[in-house]
Motif scaffolding. Structure first.
Motif, PDB file in Angstrom:
ATOM      1  N   GLU A 299      46.492  25.319  72.951  1.00  0.00           N
ATOM      2  CA  GLU A 299      46.504  26.503  73.839  1.00  0.00           C
ATOM      3  C   GLU A 299      46.314  27.767  73.002  1.00  0.00           C
ATOM      4  OE1 GLU A 299      46.447  27.205  77.184  1.00  0.00           O
ATOM      5  OE2 GLU A 299      46.030  25.049  77.146  1.00  0.00           O
ATOM      6  N   LYS A 302      42.731  28.037  72.036  1.00  0.00           N
ATOM      7  CA  LYS A 302      41.888  28.487  73.160  1.00  0.00           C
ATOM      8  C   LYS A 302      42.071  29.981  73.411  1.00  0.00           C
ATOM      9  CE  LYS A 302      42.560  25.602  76.634  1.00  0.00           C
ATOM     10  NZ  LYS A 302      43.230  24.490  77.336  1.00  0.00           N
ATOM     11  N   ASN A 303      43.284  30.486  73.118  1.00  0.00           N
ATOM     12  CA  ASN A 303      43.534  31.925  73.294  1.00  0.00           C
ATOM     13  C   ASN A 303      43.138  32.725  72.061  1.00  0.00           C
ATOM     14  OD1 ASN A 303      44.639  31.429  75.774  1.00  0.00           O
ATOM     15  ND2 ASN A 303      46.716  31.158  74.957  1.00  0.00           N
ATOM     16  N   LYS A 304      42.472  32.077  71.111  1.00  0.00           N
ATOM     17  CA  LYS A 304      41.974  32.717  69.879  1.00  0.00           C
ATOM     18  C   LYS A 304      43.098  33.240  68.984  1.00  0.00           C
ATOM     19  CE  LYS A 304      37.525  32.687  71.277  1.00  0.00           C
ATOM     20  NZ  LYS A 304      36.559  31.757  70.713  1.00  0.00           N
ATOM     21  N   LYS A 307      42.831  29.005  64.731  1.00  0.00           N
ATOM     22  CA  LYS A 307      41.571  28.288  64.579  1.00  0.00           C
ATOM     23  C   LYS A 307      41.937  26.828  64.352  1.00  0.00           C
ATOM     24  CE  LYS A 307      37.765  30.193  62.867  1.00  0.00           C
ATOM     25  NZ  LYS A 307      36.612  30.559  62.118  1.00  0.00           N
ATOM     26  N   GLU A 357      38.891  18.545  75.535  1.00  0.00           N
ATOM     27  CA  GLU A 357      39.104  19.913  76.044  1.00  0.00           C
ATOM     28  C   GLU A 357      37.770  20.603  76.285  1.00  0.00           C
ATOM     29  OE1 GLU A 357      41.215  22.249  76.824  1.00  0.00           O
ATOM     30  OE2 GLU A 357      43.170  21.391  76.342  1.00  0.00           O
ATOM     31  N   ASP A 358      37.675  21.298  77.403  1.00  0.00           N
ATOM     32  CA  ASP A 358      36.429  21.990  77.718  1.00  0.00           C
ATOM     33  C   ASP A 358      36.081  23.055  76.659  1.00  0.00           C
ATOM     34  OD1 ASP A 358      34.217  22.315  79.485  1.00  0.00           O
ATOM     35  OD2 ASP A 358      35.052  24.322  79.875  1.00  0.00           O
ATOM     36  N   TYR A 359      37.124  23.739  76.127  1.00  0.00           N
ATOM     37  CA  TYR A 359      36.867  24.772  75.117  1.00  0.00           C
ATOM     38  C   TYR A 359      35.998  24.219  73.987  1.00  0.00           C
ATOM     39  CZ  TYR A 359      37.706  28.099  71.297  1.00  0.00           C
ATOM     40  OH  TYR A 359      37.532  28.991  70.266  1.00  0.00           O
ATOM     41  N   PHE A 360      36.339  23.015  73.503  1.00  0.00           N
ATOM     42  CA  PHE A 360      35.623  22.424  72.361  1.00  0.00           C
ATOM     43  C   PHE A 360      34.302  21.814  72.813  1.00  0.00           C
ATOM     44  CE2 PHE A 360      39.988  22.784  71.112  1.00  0.00           C
ATOM     45  CZ  PHE A 360      39.898  23.244  69.814  1.00  0.00           C
ATOM     46  N   LYS A 361      34.325  21.133  73.979  1.00  0.00           N
ATOM     47  CA  LYS A 361      33.098  20.482  74.455  1.00  0.00           C
ATOM     48  C   LYS A 361      32.007  21.520  74.718  1.00  0.00           C
ATOM     49  CE  LYS A 361      35.014  17.651  77.667  1.00  0.00           C
ATOM     50  NZ  LYS A 361      35.141  16.597  78.649  1.00  0.00           N
ATOM     51  N   SER A 362      32.387  22.620  75.382  1.00  0.00           N
ATOM     52  CA  SER A 362      31.368  23.600  75.759  1.00  0.00           C
ATOM     53  C   SER A 362      30.796  24.331  74.540  1.00  0.00           C
ATOM     54  CB  SER A 362      31.949  24.606  76.757  1.00  0.00           C
ATOM     55  OG  SER A 362      32.990  25.319  76.131  1.00  0.00           O
ATOM     56  N   ARG A 363      31.543  24.344  73.458  1.00  0.00           N
ATOM     57  CA  ARG A 363      31.050  25.019  72.239  1.00  0.00           C
ATOM     58  C   ARG A 363      30.521  24.022  71.203  1.00  0.00           C
ATOM     59  NH1 ARG A 363      35.062  27.893  74.399  1.00  0.00           N
ATOM     60  NH2 ARG A 363      34.980  30.179  74.347  1.00  0.00           N
TER      61      ARG A 363
END
Ligand code: ACO
Length: 430
Positions: A299, A302-304, A307, A357-363
């Motif tokens: 989390e 994802k909230n930057k 890393k 996780e979408d955060y990693f998949k989408s990037r």
């Protein structure tokens, strides 16, 4: 543009229009179908330069050593797939493949192996004397870089054009690097420095010099030796990354093999490059000690606020092919050594969760080589502050091969240009 293999056939030239002027630029196609536009004459013809901050879209060299297709997750040394190299070659054979373009003959391999273990006593005494002048608190990467430079003075490798001495210089540098790496650790741990032991292989000697205590000579476990050899092979070259570009840049000035590779060690040290393997372990320790769950840590990523070190790559937008091989090696070593380590469980949970996780998949963020190498090195008992040093030992043949390619291509000194955005000319005013 993704995979270059999907591009239509390349035209022989590309047209660039600037104002009312049209320029024909040659198209250069690589042996694996990579397309590029040669802009080397652009400034002479038009007064313009290209702007590509961080060189992310710039082919700075033509190189015949390593091929990467980041979209498809392909890595090849001199045409051989990395998985096949890791399965069939030793690290020393891999080094010779990188240097010379082909696998070594039995004679060439025996000759280089002999040179590698040729250590003169004076060198070892020089190392011990020079190390005693360094602060014990130095990071082993700082010590390694400094010592490669300090101990190069006695030898002929200061001669950039001394081609006849290449084998000796390369063997001396690689042979010395494991002594220096182990010495850097032993000094930081307050232990006496050890000389290599005759009869031990390259990896055996490194483990012997690293782990022996004043009362007990370390006897390397063959499975650990094998895992270390694989780690080194997988790190041996990776085309024009930050440290290799540094080595080539320094070498292009006519600097020696040692000086160029010492600069490579410094470039590798950063946490976005080779230093990431140590950061991976530090984050795992942080998660463990704070009592946070892997999901809570993700989390924060994802909230930057954090890393996830060991994930993502400047070139690979797919699984790093080295991490596939290392993951298998990690599973084997962990099972063999019966390692029971809470940090490794956290790493496994983080990896599984991040990959879903979408955060990693989408990037397109996948585990890179540093994620698994950190885990294996921990299982092998390598101290965290030595992780990046091991990366440097593994990368040494690649740096040497790339330095040699610069030398043999008689390249001009590397000299990028810039677009100046500082103050325009102004009158002097106190
Ligand atoms: N954790 C979280 N987010 C990440 C990570 C990561 N490890 N890597 C990239 N991202 C995010 C970025 O924040 C960015 O998000 P945004 O689109 O919301 O702004 C997006 O993914 C793209 O990232 P970039 O930084 O533009 O990717 P780049 O290709 O420049 O960076 C790098 C590559 C430096 C390797 C990066 O992925 C990273 O910092 N990873 C962690 C450090 C690491 O493991 N380095 C070792 C690389 S392998 C090697 O050198 C041997």
């Amino acid at each position: 543009m993704s995979d270059s293999a999907q591009l239509p056939a390349a035209p022989s030239s590309a047209k660039l229009q600037i104002g009312d002027k049209t320029l024909d630029l040659a198209v250069v196609v690589g042996s694996e179908g990579e397309h590029s536009v040669d802009v080397s004459k652009l400034r002479d013809a038009t007064g313009y330069i290209t702007l590509d901050e961080g060189y992310r879209n710039t082919g700075a060299v033509k190189s015949g050593i390593t091929f990467i297709d980041g979209e498809q997750g392909i890595l090849r040394y001199r045409g051989y797939d990395i998985a096949e190299v890791a399965q069939n070659a030793t690290f020393i054979e891999t080094a010779q493949l990188l240097f010379h373009g082909d696998l070594p003959t039995a004679e060439a391999h025996a000759h280089f192996t002999k040179l590698l273990s040729k250590h003169d006593e004076q060198t070892f005494e020089d190392i011990v004397a020079a190390m005693s002048g360094l602060p014990a608190t130095s990071h082993p990467m700082a010590t390694l870089s400094a010592m490669i430079n300090l101990t190069s003075g006695r030898y002929s490798d200061s001669g950039f054009n001394n081609k006849a001495e290449f084998e000796e210089d390369a063997a001396r540098l690689m042979g010395k690097v494991i002594i220096l790496a182990a010495a850097a650790y032993r000094t930081s741990a307050g232990l006496p420095i050890l000389a290599p032991k005759a009869g031990y292989s390259y990896c055996e000697n490194f483990l012997y010099m690293l782990f022996s205590t004043p009362t007990k000579a370390h006897v390397p476990d063959p499975d650990v030796v094998d895992a270390l050899d694989k780690i080194f092979i997988l790190h041996a070259d990776h085309e024009q990354n930050c440290s290799t570009s540094t080595v080539r840049m320094v070498g292009s000035s006519g600097a020696s093999m040692s000086a160029s590779c010492a600069a490579g060690v410094c470039a590798l040290w950063g946490p976005l490059h080779g230093g990431a393997n140590a950061e991976v372990l530090e984050r795992l320790e942080y998660i463990h000690q704070s009592g946070m769950t892997p999901a809570q840590f993700l989390e924060r990523v994802k909230n930057k606020q954090e890393k996830l070190y060991g994930f993502g790559h400047a070139v690979y937008k797919n699984f790093d092919p080295r991490s596939r091989v290392l993951k298998k090696a990690a599973d084997k070593v962990l099972a063999k050594l019966h390692v029971n380590d809470p940090l490794l469980d956290i790493a496994k949970q983080l990896e599984d969760a991040a990959l879903n996780e979408d955060y990693f998949k989408s990037r397109n963020l996948y585990p890179n080589v540093d994620f698994y190498s950190g885990i294996i090195m921990r299982a092998l008992g390598i101290p965290t502050n030595m992780f990046t040093v091991l990366f440097a030992i593994g990368r040494m043949p690649g740096w040497i091969a790339q330095w040699k390619e610069v030398r043999d291509s008689k390249s001009k000194i590397y000299r990028p240009r810039q677009v100046y955005v500082g103050p325009a000319h102004r009158a002097w005013k106190k």
